[in-house]
Motif scaffolding. Structure first.
Motif, PDB file in Angstrom:
ATOM      1  N   THR A 110     -78.591  94.755 -32.484  1.00 22.95           N
ATOM      2  CA  THR A 110     -79.453  94.914 -33.645  1.00 22.95           C
ATOM      3  C   THR A 110     -78.593  95.043 -34.891  1.00 22.95           C
ATOM      4  O   THR A 110     -77.648  95.838 -34.901  1.00 22.95           O
ATOM      5  N   THR A 114     -77.171  95.216 -44.058  1.00 18.80           N
ATOM      6  CA  THR A 114     -78.180  94.387 -44.713  1.00 18.80           C
ATOM      7  C   THR A 114     -77.549  93.633 -45.876  1.00 18.80           C
ATOM      8  O   THR A 114     -76.795  94.207 -46.662  1.00 18.80           O
ATOM      9  N   CYS A 142     -77.955  85.248 -43.146  1.00 18.14           N
ATOM     10  CA  CYS A 142     -77.942  86.559 -42.487  1.00 18.14           C
ATOM     11  C   CYS A 142     -78.023  86.406 -40.973  1.00 18.14           C
ATOM     12  O   CYS A 142     -77.305  87.093 -40.232  1.00 18.14           O
ATOM     13  N   THR A 143     -78.877  85.518 -40.496  1.00 20.09           N
ATOM     14  CA  THR A 143     -78.994  85.281 -39.059  1.00 20.09           C
ATOM     15  C   THR A 143     -77.664  84.819 -38.475  1.00 20.09           C
ATOM     16  O   THR A 143     -77.232  85.296 -37.416  1.00 20.09           O
ATOM     17  N   ARG A 148     -79.001  91.953 -41.306  1.00 19.81           N
ATOM     18  CA  ARG A 148     -80.418  91.982 -41.646  1.00 19.81           C
ATOM     19  C   ARG A 148     -80.599  91.283 -42.984  1.00 19.81           C
ATOM     20  O   ARG A 148     -79.783  91.449 -43.892  1.00 19.81           O
ATOM     21  N   CYS A 149     -81.670  90.542 -43.128  1.00 22.57           N
ATOM     22  CA  CYS A 149     -81.968  89.898 -44.402  1.00 22.57           C
ATOM     23  C   CYS A 149     -82.638  90.913 -45.312  1.00 22.57           C
ATOM     24  O   CYS A 149     -83.676  91.491 -44.966  1.00 22.57           O
TER      25      CYS A 149
END
Length: 209
Positions: A110, A114, A142-143, A148-149
């Protein structure tokens, strides 16, 4: 008598396909709002801190990575190339600068960090197709970097605005003088910072920590 060549059907089809592809590589405000983008706790502090560090001129993008406590971990700025607004091109530019300033987090199950994007541009505050292409590019970058976007923020003559949210302010704006970093509380307990930059003349430089 004048001789000329009419565009071939293949050329016209290619241009239409390219235009359709570019339109597919952008996000509408409603799509962005539905994407579950995490809210910034202190957007004004984030904007003021990035504005002070990078002093963006119009057509300058500032990509920043925040840790789980919203402290700045790394950031980079660069001038947009004179190309059509295309999320794929923007994604590649953002990803290249992320790779220069911070390791990826692809091994984590996870994301814990960000990425947010501040884009200084001409024009009015409302969403544009260019903004949609930056949103698509930010999400995809981001991916690919394991982040995290986060928020997409525009900086115009009218002030700053977090697109997809109802938050913004008049200062800083695209023509305002940056505040001294000592006056900005973005890093009251700063994490180690790595900063790459490029400004209005598209020259990259590394800022001192």
């Amino acid at each position: 008598m004048t001789f000329g060549f009419a565009p071939s059907a293949a050329t016209s089809m290619s241009a239409s396909a390219d235009s359709a592809n570019r339109l597919a590589r952008m996000l509408e405000p409603a799509e962005w709002a539905e994407a579950g983008i995490p809210l910034l706790r202190s957007p004004r502090e984030v904007v003021s801190g990035l504005h002070s560090r990078h002093r963006p001129a119009p057509a300058t993008a500032v990509i920043a990575v925040l840790d789980h406590e919203e402290r700045l971990a790394a950031s980079a700025s660069f001038a947009r190339r004179s190309i059509a607004a295309d999320g794929w091109e923007f994604r590649n530019a953002l990803l290249a600068h992320l790779r220069r300033v911070i390791p990826h987090d692809l091994r984590r199950r996870t994301p814990v960090r960000t990425a947010v994007l501040l884009y200084c541009r001409e024009g009015e505050e409302p969403w544009t197709e260019e903004d949609g292409a930056w949103m698509w590019g930010l999400r995809d970058a981001c991916t690919l970097h394991g982040l995290r976007c986060g928020a997409y923020i525009t900086l115009t003559r009218g002030g700053w605005q977090v697109l997809g949210e109802d938050r913004g302010g008049r200062s800083p704006h695209s023509m305002s003088r940056p505040s001294a970093l000592a006056d900005v509380s973005l890093d009251q307990d700063p994490a180690p910072l790595r900063t790459g930059g490029g400004a209005s003349q598209a020259l990259r430089h590394t800022a001192a920590r």
